[in-house]
Scaffold this motif. Structure first.
Motif, PDB file in Angstrom:
ATOM      1  N   PRO A 222       0.820  -1.215   0.000  1.00 30.71           N
ATOM      2  CA  PRO A 222       0.000   0.000   0.000  1.00 30.71           C
ATOM      3  C   PRO A 222       0.852   1.263   0.000  1.00 30.71           C
ATOM      4  CG  PRO A 222      -0.760  -1.578   1.657  1.00 30.71           C
ATOM      5  CD  PRO A 222       0.549  -2.082   1.158  1.00 30.71           C
ATOM      6  N   GLU A 223       0.285   2.335  -0.529  1.00 30.21           N
ATOM      7  CA  GLU A 223       0.995   3.615  -0.544  1.00 30.21           C
ATOM      8  C   GLU A 223       1.276   4.082   0.887  1.00 30.21           C
ATOM      9  OE1 GLU A 223       3.180   5.507  -1.604  1.00 30.21           O
ATOM     10  OE2 GLU A 223       2.162   6.308  -3.394  1.00 30.21           O
ATOM     11  N   TYR A 224       2.423   4.715   1.062  1.00 33.68           N
ATOM     12  CA  TYR A 224       2.814   5.212   2.379  1.00 33.68           C
ATOM     13  C   TYR A 224       2.088   6.519   2.677  1.00 33.68           C
ATOM     14  CZ  TYR A 224       5.706   6.606   6.317  1.00 33.68           C
ATOM     15  OH  TYR A 224       6.139   6.974   7.573  1.00 33.68           O
ATOM     16  N   GLU A 225       1.705   6.715   3.929  1.00 30.64           N
ATOM     17  CA  GLU A 225       1.085   7.957   4.356  1.00 30.64           C
ATOM     18  C   GLU A 225       2.019   8.679   5.320  1.00 30.64           C
ATOM     19  OE1 GLU A 225      -2.850   7.599   5.853  1.00 30.64           O
ATOM     20  OE2 GLU A 225      -3.539   6.311   4.200  1.00 30.64           O
ATOM     21  N   LEU A 226       2.328   9.899   5.001  1.00 28.49           N
ATOM     22  CA  LEU A 226       3.194  10.703   5.860  1.00 28.49           C
ATOM     23  C   LEU A 226       2.429  11.050   7.142  1.00 28.49           C
ATOM     24  CD1 LEU A 226       6.065  11.976   5.549  1.00 28.49           C
ATOM     25  CD2 LEU A 226       4.904  14.098   4.890  1.00 28.49           C
ATOM     26  N   PRO A 227       3.044  10.871   8.319  1.00 29.88           N
ATOM     27  CA  PRO A 227       2.350  11.243   9.559  1.00 29.88           C
ATOM     28  C   PRO A 227       1.846  12.677   9.508  1.00 29.88           C
ATOM     29  CG  PRO A 227       4.352  10.026  10.047  1.00 29.88           C
ATOM     30  CD  PRO A 227       4.376  10.301   8.572  1.00 29.88           C
ATOM     31  N   ALA A 228       0.640  12.885  10.026  1.00 30.63           N
ATOM     32  CA  ALA A 228      -0.018  14.194   9.914  1.00 30.63           C
ATOM     33  C   ALA A 228       0.841  15.314  10.504  1.00 30.63           C
ATOM     34  CB  ALA A 228      -1.372  14.141  10.609  1.00 30.63           C
ATOM     35  N   GLU A 229       1.495  15.055  11.633  1.00 29.50           N
ATOM     36  CA  GLU A 229       2.293  16.103  12.276  1.00 29.50           C
ATOM     37  C   GLU A 229       3.453  16.536  11.398  1.00 29.50           C
ATOM     38  OE1 GLU A 229       4.271  17.048  16.684  1.00 29.50           O
ATOM     39  OE2 GLU A 229       3.573  15.020  16.191  1.00 29.50           O
ATOM     40  N   LYS A 246       5.699   5.798  -2.379  1.00 25.30           N
ATOM     41  CA  LYS A 246       6.358   5.733  -1.071  1.00 25.30           C
ATOM     42  C   LYS A 246       7.518   6.702  -0.906  1.00 25.30           C
ATOM     43  CE  LYS A 246       4.864   0.966  -0.839  1.00 25.30           C
ATOM     44  NZ  LYS A 246       4.307   1.035  -2.201  1.00 25.30           N
ATOM     45  N   HIS A 247       7.748   7.569  -1.881  1.00 26.35           N
ATOM     46  CA  HIS A 247       8.780   8.594  -1.772  1.00 26.35           C
ATOM     47  C   HIS A 247       8.122   9.970  -1.697  1.00 26.35           C
ATOM     48  CE1 HIS A 247      12.657   6.427  -2.448  1.00 26.35           C
ATOM     49  NE2 HIS A 247      11.805   5.522  -2.847  1.00 26.35           N
ATOM     50  N   LEU A 248       8.668  10.820  -0.846  1.00 32.84           N
ATOM     51  CA  LEU A 248       8.146  12.166  -0.685  1.00 32.84           C
ATOM     52  C   LEU A 248       8.686  13.054  -1.800  1.00 32.84           C
ATOM     53  CD1 LEU A 248       7.791  14.126   2.619  1.00 32.84           C
ATOM     54  CD2 LEU A 248       8.780  15.236   0.619  1.00 32.84           C
ATOM     55  N   TYR A 249       7.769  13.711  -2.510  1.00 32.09           N
ATOM     56  CA  TYR A 249       8.150  14.697  -3.526  1.00 32.09           C
ATOM     57  C   TYR A 249       7.872  16.081  -2.957  1.00 32.09           C
ATOM     58  CZ  TYR A 249       8.029  17.572  -7.723  1.00 32.09           C
ATOM     59  OH  TYR A 249       8.255  18.569  -8.650  1.00 32.09           O
ATOM     60  N   TYR A 250       8.845  16.975  -3.064  1.00 35.00           N
ATOM     61  CA  TYR A 250       8.706  18.304  -2.488  1.00 35.00           C
ATOM     62  C   TYR A 250       8.958  19.378  -3.545  1.00 35.00           C
ATOM     63  CZ  TYR A 250      13.801  18.196  -2.566  1.00 35.00           C
ATOM     64  OH  TYR A 250      15.110  18.103  -2.994  1.00 35.00           O
ATOM     65  N   GLY A 263       9.242   5.917   2.281  1.00 35.70           N
ATOM     66  CA  GLY A 263       8.463   5.926   3.503  1.00 35.70           C
ATOM     67  C   GLY A 263       8.410   4.556   4.142  1.00 35.70           C
ATOM     68  N   GLY A 264       8.535   4.529   5.459  1.00 34.38           N
ATOM     69  CA  GLY A 264       8.535   3.272   6.192  1.00 34.38           C
ATOM     70  C   GLY A 264       9.912   2.705   6.437  1.00 34.38           C
ATOM     71  N   SER A 265      10.933   3.269   5.808  1.00 37.84           N
ATOM     72  CA  SER A 265      12.303   2.799   6.016  1.00 37.84           C
ATOM     73  C   SER A 265      12.875   3.420   7.287  1.00 37.84           C
ATOM     74  CB  SER A 265      13.178   3.170   4.816  1.00 37.84           C
ATOM     75  OG  SER A 265      13.310   4.587   4.747  1.00 37.84           O
ATOM     76  N   PRO A 266      13.974   2.878   7.824  1.00 41.95           N
ATOM     77  CA  PRO A 266      14.612   3.509   8.998  1.00 41.95           C
ATOM     78  C   PRO A 266      15.019   4.949   8.730  1.00 41.95           C
ATOM     79  CG  PRO A 266      15.440   1.275   8.691  1.00 41.95           C
ATOM     80  CD  PRO A 266      14.605   1.582   7.482  1.00 41.95           C
ATOM     81  N   GLU A 267      15.471   5.236   7.504  1.00 36.05           N
ATOM     82  CA  GLU A 267      15.866   6.609   7.166  1.00 36.05           C
ATOM     83  C   GLU A 267      14.663   7.547   7.200  1.00 36.05           C
ATOM     84  OE1 GLU A 267      18.670   3.705   5.294  1.00 36.05           O
ATOM     85  OE2 GLU A 267      16.491   3.918   5.371  1.00 36.05           O
ATOM     86  N   SER A 268      13.523   7.045   6.715  1.00 33.45           N
ATOM     87  CA  SER A 268      12.292   7.841   6.752  1.00 33.45           C
ATOM     88  C   SER A 268      11.867   8.120   8.202  1.00 33.45           C
ATOM     89  CB  SER A 268      11.173   7.108   6.009  1.00 33.45           C
ATOM     90  OG  SER A 268       9.940   7.772   6.158  1.00 33.45           O
ATOM     91  N   ALA A 269      11.931   7.089   9.035  1.00 31.41           N
ATOM     92  CA  ALA A 269      11.566   7.263  10.437  1.00 31.41           C
ATOM     93  C   ALA A 269      12.463   8.301  11.113  1.00 31.41           C
ATOM     94  CB  ALA A 269      11.646   5.929  11.173  1.00 31.41           C
TER      95      ALA A 269
END
Length: 294
Positions: A222-229, A246-250, A263-269
């Motif tokens: 499933p697609e990753y969801e960025l935490p709301a905060e 699963k990658h953040l585009y900015y 998203g979901g990787s240790p680096e993302s956390a």
């Protein structure tokens, strides 16, 4: 995947010896077979896209090549059934040679029936006229689909001739579609297939392909969801953010790009903790962290 004793019991000792010789020869020649490699990469790209579209993590789908059996160039094994592919880049007929293709498919069908496997079969060729001739001459007792793969070692020509492959590439790509990205994605799948060993699951293959520099290829699930905060803080800084495979585009002013980690990787956390705990006010500092630059 297939047991030598079952082959001998089902198909006889001569057929078992033939399967063993075919297996050895196929493994020795597999890496140099460009047509076979490109076709496998194309099919795997489409299989990854299908899985990604429904949120399937790929754990119950397995992929194999050069197994101990009679139709062995590519095998995609799903819970709903197994599809076995035999590839011929040059001339092909159902009845020619010491081991005719028709007999290979008959032996494989008998083996799958004995193993209780629901299987489908395809013969893949490079030319449309050869496909048509094989369809016309196909023996009545063979349930084999004859497929033409529009092969070209030059990637732009290959992609132009295979629109379904292009659509699949665009689905699994981290980055937005454009010719250079499509070439990069397909090269990543090719390299992953040639270098892949170990766990035969589609999930493991996707992770292996995603290790290419880039980021380039999505992992499954499933697609990753960025935490709301985290999302709220980045938006408050004026950053336009989206999640793509699963990658953040900015985007911010003249800056844009993708996170170096999914998203979901240790680096993302670690990035998400950094945003929540430190509440950075400098967008450029955030961009450096997203790019994985220490």
């Amino acid at each position: 995947m297939y047991d030598s004793q079952l082959i001998e019991r089902t198909c006889g000792p001569d057929a078992a010896a033939y399967a063993r010789n075919k297996h050895r020869g196929g493994r020795n020649n597999a890496n140099g077979a460009t047509f076979e490699t490109y076709y496998a990469a194309a099919r795997l790209t489409e299989t990854l896209a299908d899985a990604l579209a429904v949120g399937d993590d790929g754990a119950t789908t397995s992929i194999y090549a050069q197994q101990l059996c009679f139709i062995d160039d590519l095998i995609i094994d799903r819970p709903t059934g197994r599809r076995l592919s035999q590839l011929k880049s040059g001339a092909a007929s159902w009845t020619g040679g010491d081991h005719p293709l028709a007999d290979d498919f008959r032996l494989q069908a008998a083996l799958d029936a004995a193993a209780g496997v629901a299987a489908a079969y395809e013969l893949v060729v490079a030319r449309a006229d050869l496909r048509d001739a094989l369809v016309a001459a196909r023996p009545d007792d063979l349930d084999v689909e004859v497929v033409r793969f529009a092969f070209d070692a030059e990637l732009d020509s290959l992609l132009a001739a295979n629109p379904a492959l292009v659509a699949a590439i665009d689905s699994i790509s981290i980055q937005l579609p454009r010719p250079s990205v499509r070439r990069q994605v397909f090269k990543a799948i090719l390299a992953a297939w040639v270098s892949w060993t170990g766990d035969p699951s589609l999930a493991a293959f996707a992770v292996h392909a995603a290790e290419a520099p880039g980021p380039v290829v999505a992992v499954l699930g499933p697609e990753y969801e960025l935490p709301a905060e985290v999302a709220e803080h980045l938006a408050a800084l004026g950053m336009d953010i989206k999640i793509r495979n699963k990658h953040l585009y900015y985007r911010f002013g003249g800056l844009s790009g993708y996170s170096a980690f999914r998203g979901g990787s240790p680096e993302s956390a670690a990035f998400e903790r950094y945003v929540v705990e430190r509440r950075p006010a400098d967008v450029y500092e955030v961009v450096v962290a997203l790019r994985g630059v220490s």
